[in-house]
Enzyme design. Structure first.
Site, mmCIF file in Angstrom:
data_model
loop_
_atom_site.group_PDB
_atom_site.id
_atom_site.type_symbol
_atom_site.label_atom_id
_atom_site.label_comp_id
_atom_site.label_asym_id
_atom_site.label_seq_id
_atom_site.Cartn_x
_atom_site.Cartn_y
_atom_site.Cartn_z
ATOM 1 N NE ARG A 23 -3.676 -0.392 2.294
ATOM 2 C CZ ARG A 23 -3.989 -1.323 3.202
ATOM 3 N NH1 ARG A 23 -3.533 -1.249 4.425
ATOM 4 N NH2 ARG A 23 -4.770 -2.326 2.870
ATOM 5 C CG ASN A 87 -0.396 -0.741 10.330
ATOM 6 O OD1 ASN A 87 -1.311 -1.394 9.867
ATOM 7 N ND2 ASN A 87 -0.333 0.581 10.211
ATOM 8 C CG ASP A 105 1.082 -4.582 7.116
ATOM 9 O OD1 ASP A 105 0.654 -5.737 7.256
ATOM 10 O OD2 ASP A 105 0.468 -3.577 7.526
ATOM 11 C CG ASP A 122 -6.369 -7.943 9.976
ATOM 12 O OD1 ASP A 122 -7.545 -8.277 9.726
ATOM 13 O OD2 ASP A 122 -5.927 -6.806 9.771
#
Length: 177
Positions: A23, A87, A105, A122
């Site tokens: 990203r 993150n 990440d 996640d």
């Protein structure tokens, strides 16, 4: 290591463990740049996903990156208070030539609400990518140790979670914007 100057623009690029671009945040303003910490800000900035899809952020955000810790923290200023998105990631590297901050990440995220309650997100994505991308066991241990540090910061109101941190840096951002 070279660090960016306050007031300059930078791109934020996140990658996955296998080196694939994950990203990009196109346009952030550097508020503080040292070899160990970079604080940036953006508002309604373009974000480009690895598949080429793009979207715009909805609110002002203060971004905290630390060269010693395996996490970064985004404080988003919303009508009902400051929301944080954290993150679990490699420490940042600043690429002077590309005027970009880069990190890896590692899937795990922590969402923190204005009342400082939080959720770990996640875990399934982490477990899947840990196998798929062959995360070394050492990385696994580092990430979970750093997750404990991050939770300690949240509970103790340290760093970006301290009262006034996001608001004060947002005021600084407004002087550049």
């Amino acid at each position: 290591m070279v660090s960016p100057n306050a007031g300059s623009k930078m791109m934020i690029q996140s990658y996955k463990h296998n080196g694939q671009l994950h990203r990009i945040w196109k346009n952030s303003v550097v508020l503080k740049g040292t070899e160990s910490i970079i604080i940036g800000a953006n508002d309604r900035t373009k974000v480009i996903e690895s598949d080429g899809h793009s979207w715009m952020t909805r609110e002002p955000a203060i971004c905290y990156f630390d060269a010693k810790h395996w996490f970064n923290i985004i404080g988003m200023l919303r009508d009902d208070g400051i929301h944080y998105y954290c993150n679990l990631s490699s420490p940042f590297v600043y690429d002077e030539g590309a005027e970009s901050l880069k990190y890896i990440d590692y899937d795990l995220d922590v969402k923190v609400f204005p009342d400082m309650t939080f959720n770990l997100l996640d875990e399934d994505e982490y477990e899947e990518n840990k196998v798929l991308m062959k995360y070394p066991e050492e990385i696994h241990h580092i990430l979970y140790q750093q997750l404990e540090v991050l939770i300690h910061w949240i509970r103790q109101g340290k760093g970006p979670f301290s009262p006034g941190f996001v608001d004060d840096w947002y005021e600084m951002y407004l002087t550049y914007h």
